[in-house]
Design an enzyme around this catalytic site. Structure first.
Site, PDB file in Angstrom:
ATOM      1  N   VAL A  76       0.850  -1.204   0.000  1.00  0.00           N
ATOM      2  CA  VAL A  76       0.000   0.000   0.000  1.00  0.00           C
ATOM      3  C   VAL A  76       0.880   1.248   0.000  1.00  0.00           C
ATOM      4  O   VAL A  76       0.639   2.198  -0.756  1.00  0.00           O
ATOM      5  CB  VAL A  76      -0.970  -0.009   1.203  1.00  0.00           C
ATOM      6  CG1 VAL A  76      -1.719   1.308   1.308  1.00  0.00           C
ATOM      7  CG2 VAL A  76      -1.933  -1.185   1.103  1.00  0.00           C
ATOM      8  N   HIS A  77       1.899   1.238   0.816  1.00  0.00           N
ATOM      9  CA  HIS A  77       2.838   2.364   0.900  1.00  0.00           C
ATOM     10  C   HIS A  77       3.527   2.595  -0.460  1.00  0.00           C
ATOM     11  O   HIS A  77       3.693   3.733  -0.884  1.00  0.00           O
ATOM     12  CB  HIS A  77       3.872   2.072   1.990  1.00  0.00           C
ATOM     13  CG  HIS A  77       4.834   3.172   2.268  1.00  0.00           C
ATOM     14  ND1 HIS A  77       4.449   4.407   2.725  1.00  0.00           N
ATOM     15  CD2 HIS A  77       6.189   3.210   2.143  1.00  0.00           C
ATOM     16  CE1 HIS A  77       5.526   5.169   2.871  1.00  0.00           C
ATOM     17  NE2 HIS A  77       6.591   4.473   2.521  1.00  0.00           N
TER      18      HIS A  77
END
Length: 116
Positions: A76-77
């Site tokens: 996600v990052h």
């Protein structure tokens, strides 16, 4: 989670981060009036962004092929980094055009002043 499950995400973070850095450096160069250097840095930013997109596309293809991609906070990052690099490049291109226009107008004003 296996270490290899994080590897592509870290590569995206690194390449997207480099791309964003080049975009920001390009803006700084344009602000100083060094438009040639700004364009070179935009090229580097674009190379990094393309590499990050290729890595992302590989993961999408893997998922589409039925081989699940583990979703975790690092993944996600990495997608956040990729999005920000993309936005930074687009904004850098626009800002460089604005700085170039300002520089051209300043030159034109100086030429007009000389004629007065």
């Amino acid at each position: 989670m296996r270490e290899e499950d994080y590897q592509v995400s870290f590569e995206i973070i690194a390449t997207a981060g480099d791309s964003k850095g080049y975009s920001m450096d390009a803006i700084c160069d344009a602000k100083k009036g060094d438009f040639e250097s700004a364009q070179e840095k935009l090229k580097e930013a674009n190379k990094g962004l393309l590499k990050a997109h290729e890595l992302q596309t590989d993961m999408i293809s893997q998922e589409a092929g039925g081989d699940s991609v583990p979703v975790n906070i690092i993944l996600v990052h990495s997608q956040d980094h990729l999005t920000m690099a993309n936005v930074a490049l687009e904004l850098a291109e626009e800002m460089i055009l604005l700085y170039k226009t300002i520089d051209d107008l300043k030159t034109e004003i100086e030429e007009i002043k000389k004629k007065i």
